[in-house]
Motif scaffolding. Structure first.
Motif, PDB file in Angstrom:
ATOM      1  N   GLU A 286       0.447  -1.465  -0.558  1.00  0.00           N
ATOM      2  CA  GLU A 286       0.366  -0.059   0.464  1.00  0.00           C
ATOM      3  C   GLU A 286       0.758   1.170  -0.270  1.00  0.00           C
ATOM      4  OE1 GLU A 286      -3.101  -0.134  -0.584  1.00  0.00           O
ATOM      5  OE2 GLU A 286      -3.713  -2.076   0.049  1.00  0.00           O
ATOM      6  N   THR A 287       1.924   0.923   0.060  1.00  0.00           N
ATOM      7  CA  THR A 287       2.976   2.362   0.846  1.00  0.00           C
ATOM      8  C   THR A 287       4.011   2.232  -0.500  1.00  0.00           C
ATOM      9  OG1 THR A 287       3.668   1.292   2.355  1.00  0.00           O
ATOM     10  CG2 THR A 287       2.635   2.646   2.866  1.00  0.00           C
ATOM     11  N   ALA A 288       4.608   3.607  -1.005  1.00  0.00           N
ATOM     12  CA  ALA A 288       5.172   3.968  -1.627  1.00  0.00           C
ATOM     13  C   ALA A 288       6.807   3.885  -0.850  1.00  0.00           C
ATOM     14  CB  ALA A 288       5.406   4.923  -2.642  1.00  0.00           C
ATOM     15  N   PRO A 289       7.617   3.344  -1.542  1.00  0.00           N
ATOM     16  CA  PRO A 289       9.234   3.170  -1.464  1.00  0.00           C
ATOM     17  C   PRO A 289       9.429   4.888  -0.797  1.00  0.00           C
ATOM     18  CG  PRO A 289       9.499   2.563  -2.643  1.00  0.00           C
ATOM     19  CD  PRO A 289       8.186   3.218  -3.130  1.00  0.00           C
ATOM     20  N   LEU A 290      10.017   4.775   0.634  1.00  0.00           N
ATOM     21  CA  LEU A 290      10.328   6.037   1.761  1.00  0.00           C
ATOM     22  C   LEU A 290      11.616   6.898   1.025  1.00  0.00           C
ATOM     23  CD1 LEU A 290      10.966   4.338   5.613  1.00  0.00           C
ATOM     24  CD2 LEU A 290       8.947   6.013   4.202  1.00  0.00           C
ATOM     25  N   GLN A 291      11.042   8.164   0.809  1.00  0.00           N
ATOM     26  CA  GLN A 291      11.954   9.533   0.735  1.00  0.00           C
ATOM     27  C   GLN A 291      12.703   9.696   1.160  1.00  0.00           C
ATOM     28  OE1 GLN A 291      12.211   9.544  -2.950  1.00  0.00           O
ATOM     29  NE2 GLN A 291      10.819   8.262  -3.388  1.00  0.00           N
ATOM     30  N   ALA A 292      13.992   9.213   1.683  1.00  0.00           N
ATOM     31  CA  ALA A 292      14.886   9.888   2.419  1.00  0.00           C
ATOM     32  C   ALA A 292      15.188  11.462   2.490  1.00  0.00           C
ATOM     33  CB  ALA A 292      16.317   8.739   2.774  1.00  0.00           C
ATOM     34  N   SER A 293      14.951  11.567   1.669  1.00  0.00           N
ATOM     35  CA  SER A 293      15.425  13.719   1.263  1.00  0.00           C
ATOM     36  C   SER A 293      14.611  14.059   0.537  1.00  0.00           C
ATOM     37  CB  SER A 293      17.160  13.205   1.285  1.00  0.00           C
ATOM     38  OG  SER A 293      17.140  12.713  -0.561  1.00  0.00           O
ATOM     39  N   LEU A 294      14.815  15.235   1.123  1.00  0.00           N
ATOM     40  CA  LEU A 294      13.784  15.853   0.405  1.00  0.00           C
ATOM     41  C   LEU A 294      13.582  16.413  -0.801  1.00  0.00           C
ATOM     42  CD1 LEU A 294      11.590  18.590   0.437  1.00  0.00           C
ATOM     43  CD2 LEU A 294      13.343  19.652   0.778  1.00  0.00           C
ATOM     44  N   ARG A 295      15.347  16.435  -1.679  1.00  0.00           N
ATOM     45  CA  ARG A 295      15.446  16.063  -2.901  1.00  0.00           C
ATOM     46  C   ARG A 295      15.214  15.059  -3.548  1.00  0.00           C
ATOM     47  NH1 ARG A 295      21.736  16.745  -4.941  1.00  0.00           N
ATOM     48  NH2 ARG A 295      21.017  16.337  -7.601  1.00  0.00           N
ATOM     49  N   ARG A 296      15.516  13.954  -2.805  1.00  0.00           N
ATOM     50  CA  ARG A 296      14.938  12.383  -3.575  1.00  0.00           C
ATOM     51  C   ARG A 296      13.518  12.625  -3.755  1.00  0.00           C
ATOM     52  NH1 ARG A 296      19.193  11.302  -6.334  1.00  0.00           N
ATOM     53  NH2 ARG A 296      21.295  10.721  -5.041  1.00  0.00           N
ATOM     54  N   ALA A 297      12.479  13.157  -3.335  1.00  0.00           N
ATOM     55  CA  ALA A 297      10.950  13.599  -2.998  1.00  0.00           C
ATOM     56  C   ALA A 297      10.849  15.110  -4.677  1.00  0.00           C
ATOM     57  CB  ALA A 297      10.636  13.792  -1.294  1.00  0.00           C
ATOM     58  N   VAL A 298      11.550  15.228  -4.183  1.00  0.00           N
ATOM     59  CA  VAL A 298      11.667  16.377  -5.345  1.00  0.00           C
ATOM     60  C   VAL A 298      11.427  15.655  -7.184  1.00  0.00           C
ATOM     61  CG1 VAL A 298      12.028  18.574  -6.231  1.00  0.00           C
ATOM     62  CG2 VAL A 298      11.680  18.516  -3.377  1.00  0.00           C
TER      63      VAL A 298
END
Length: 787
Positions: A286-298
């Motif tokens: 149900e959950t996407a992989p964790l984005q550990a950093s703000l840069r990776r999320a953007v």
């Protein structure tokens, strides 16, 4: 704002003035842990810690007395001046709103360490400078109140001042540890306590007052856009930073413009905590992989926009994704193409677009109308913050469920479901419709839709109609269900209430060597009358609309629910739920349970009067009667409650609208029972069997240990003792029942050597053994959706 020689106009509010960030919460948690560790270690390892300090100081203490005095003098002056330096610094940077929090933190820290058993102790500082100066300084430096005040004001002022100042100030304060080791050979434990208390007070004040919003690096954002050919002429704030990013529109040279999303570092810290919680609560699919950093999320959002754009389904094109100063990140896209989705767009066009997206194994994750636009006959998607490439089946099904609700709200449930079945097939839509719940489609999507519960219910009904399905059970998407949590709580309560019984197990085990097993087995057999009688009474109260066999099994499960909840409310709730699942309405099921309990009370009192009269005056029944003071107290409390319910409008309205109709229903049932003697007799006999079954089990338990008393006596003890113990606040009356029964038997002359093991055996047969069996029976009933 001027950037590289160009004047750029900025309009709108950039940030909220104060906000309680995730960092503030984490700081308070860390301060609480530190305070707990310091207090605990001071009690557990106080002497060992002092010895360790002494041994360390012997190694590092290399200064002569004159050098030690000079170091101590220099450090003492700096520490003495530190709070005034901080105050002057705040005034220079014009942080006027912080002065109140600054003063409050310092005063609270000092007061919290000044409270003693004799009141508030004032500092005992001797300001006589005729002696050595370091004597005055040691009075202040060794006082934990001064250290606590410094730690508190440093913590409060930290978010408001430059990071360089903050680091130097904390380094100066924490330097008291090595300086004490070098100079005075010991780090006072009270100084560490003052440090932890000050940190805690400061963190608490910061959380209450709030922290300033971070400065937005607009200059870096403009330069990042310029590198991609967007020469910005003006910036307009559409939405200030909060739970979501800072949203701006950028006017550029030429006809084009860009939409800019700027993410602050503290926004990401809150998002990371929410991601971790979702990982713990929901299943991995149900959950996407964790984005550990703000840069990776953007970057993820930008790359998903590119991937969906290649399919011709994106309503924007990514312009730039960049990391800015002070921990900020930027994502910008060009102007949104198309008009927002509304009810005029045929729903099959939207479903065909989603099918194209799913054929590439891409899920969108946020199919609200605001994230879907229509450009001519083309349906396009935007957002992409929750999109996933290589999506799981669960994420694809969630997309279908979200779009079912979106199109049902805009076009009606019938057209929405028909278009979905045409695009995906009946089976896929039926499976996805199990996710028409708040947690499955995400709380963010659910809360953003008006009347989402009614839309989901109507859509589910329409899916059942068009697929010919009788029912749709909700999808279990969490790692732990509500039923599992309830069972875990009940098991914990069972362990808690069973503890007093476990302490008596050794004595009871020794007495078992003398027990007559035939009488014990007879007690177990007759105790079954409790469950059969209660089932018969409830079956008659429900007009025979439920199966008697299942109702008898439910009474065994009822033992577990009633024993693990105070006052047996769990048993009443379980009975009501069972009748509802059996086909009775909510009001009818509640009325049937209330009728059965009412007849049970009347029957119990009648039997008590009859058996007490038969028992005669030989028994000392006075010990069963509460004292006059207690009776007056109970009467006063009851009268007070009646007065409160009559005076408070909300409570009076609750009596009239909720309690009164149920009471009228019970009275009407009593009137109907009077006209049906056979049904009334069955209910009364069932309630009597419940009471007499317990009495027979206790009588058999007494006989098993060689006791000699009449059944009438045991019945009186069972009913009187059970009535008094039912008022006990402990679940199942544990402790109170045993004490009442043992005292009652003693009043009738039964020896303690017989009464104690007999009562324990009775409780094993009628309480603890049925409890463990009832847990398994309740799970069996739950698996078959009977409760």
């Amino acid at each position: 704002m001027r950037v590289d020689g160009r004047e750029i106009a900025v309009s709108g509010s950039l940030l909220l003035p104060l906000t309680r960030r995730t960092n503030d919460i984490l700081r308070l948690v860390l301060a609480t842990i530190l305070l707990a560790v310091v207090i605990t270690s001071s009690f557990i390892t106080r002497y060992e810690w002092s010895a360790l300090e002494q041994s360390i100081s012997e190694i590092v203490g290399v200064l002569t007395p004159t050098q030690s005095n000079l170091v101590y003098l220099a450090y003492g002056v700096s520490i003495l001046a530190l709070p005034f330096v901080i105050l002057v610094g705040l005034i220079l940077v014009r942080q006027w709103r912080l002065l109140g929090a600054f003063a409050a933190a310092g005063l609270v820290a000092i007061l919290s360490l000044s409270i003693t058993g004799n009141g508030i102790a004032a500092p005992r500082w001797h300001l006589d400078l005729s002696e050595r100066l370091d004597t005055l300084l040691s009075q202040i430096l060794d006082d934990p109140r001064w250290i606590a005040m410094l730690a508190a004001v440093l913590t409060v002022s930290g978010p408001w001042v430059p990071a360089r100042w903050r680091r130097w100030w904390w380094a100066l304060l924490l330097a008291f540890v090595p300086i004490h080791l070098v100079v005075s050979a010991v780090v006072p434990a009270r100084s560490l306590l003052g440090l932890s208390v000050g940190f805690f007070v400061g963190a608490l004040v910061v959380l209450v007052v709030g922290t300033p919003a971070l400065e937005v690096p607009l200059t870096d954002a403009v330069r990042a856009l310029s590198r991609r050919g967007f020469d910005v002429t003006a910036l307009t704030v559409v939405r200030p930073a909060g739970r979501g990013p800072l949203l701006m529109t950028a006017d550029t040279v030429g006809p084009s413009c860009a939409t800019v999303h700027m993410y602050g570092p503290n926004q990401r810290s809150g998002g990371a905590l929410r991601q971790v919680w979702r990982k713990l609560r929901l299943r991995s699919s149900e959950t996407a992989p964790l984005q550990a950093s703000l840069r990776r999320a953007v970057e993820h959002r930008a790359l998903m926009g590119i991937a969906i754009g290649e399919l011709g389904l994106a309503n924007t094109s990514a312009v730039v994704a960049a990391t800015l100063a002070r921990g900020w990140a930027l994502f910008a896209h060009d102007e949104v193409r198309g008009e927002p989705l509304d009810g005029t767009t045929p729903p099959h066009l939207v479903w065909v677009a989603l099918r194209r997206l799913h054929d590439s194994v891409i899920s969108h994750g946020d199919l609200r109308p605001a994230e879907i636009t229509v450009d001519g006959s083309a349906v396009l998607f935007g957002g992409f913050g929750h999109a996933e490439y290589g999506a799981t089946d669960a994420q694809l099904q969630t997309d279908i469920a979200q779009l079912l609700m979106t199109t049902a709200q805009l076009n009606g449930a019938e057209r929405a479901v028909a278009a979905a079945i045409e695009a995906f097939g009946a089976d896929a839509v039926l499976v996805a419709s199990r996710r028409l719940t708040k947690h499955a489609v995400s709380s963010r999507f659910w809360n953003g839709m008006p009347d989402a519960k009614a839309v989901a219910a109507a859509t589910r009904e329409e899916v059942m109609r068009q697929t010919g399905t009788d029912s749709i059970s909700p999808e279990n998407i969490t790692r732990f269900t509500r039923t599992q949590i309830i069972q875990l709580v009940l098991i914990g309560a069972l362990v808690y209430v069973a503890y007093p019984f476990l302490t008596a197990v050794p004595t009871f085990s020794n007495e078992l060597r003398n027990v007559n097993m035939w009488w014990a087995l007879l007690g177990l057999a007759v105790s079954a009358l409790k469950y059969l009688g209660a089932a018969a009474a409830l079956w008659a109260c429900a007009d025979g609309l439920v199966t008697f066999r299942h109702l008898a099994l439910m009474q065994i499960a009822n033992t577990f629910a009633a024993t693990t909840t105070p006052a047996g409310v769990g048993g009443l709730a379980l009975s009501t739920r069972f009748l509802q699942k059996g086909g009775l309405g909510a009001v009818r099921a509640t009325t049937a349970v209330a009728l059965q309990q009412s007849v049970q009370v009347v029957t119990h009192i009648t039997l008590l009067i009859v058996f007490s009269a038969v028992a005669g005056a030989s028994a000392n029944l006075s010990r069963f009667v509460p004292s006059t003071t207690l009776l007056y107290l109970i009467g006063g409390v009851l009268l007070g409650l009646v007065g409160v319910f009559l005076v408070v409008p909300q409570l009076r309205r609750w009596l009239l609208t909720t309690v009164r109709p149920r009471l009228v229903e019970v009275l009407n049932d009593f009137r109907d029972l009077a006209a049906q003697p056979s049904r009334l007799a069955l209910i009364v006999l069932g309630c009597a069997a419940t009471t007499l079954g317990a009495a027979l089990a206790l009588w058999a338990s007494i006989e098993a240990f060689g006791g000699d008393t009449s059944f009438v006596t045991v019945t009186v003890v069972t009913m009187v003792g059970g009535t008094l113990a039912s008022a006990a606040p402990t679940p199942g009356g544990v402790g109170a029942v045993e004490a009442a029964l043992i005292g009652g038997l003693a009043a009738f002359g039964v020896a303690a050597a017989v009464a104690v093991p007999a009562v324990l055996l009775y409780r094993v047969l009628t309480c603890w053994l049925p409890v463990f069996i009832g847990w398994q029976v309740m799970r069996w009933l739950a698996r078959r959706e009977m409760i």
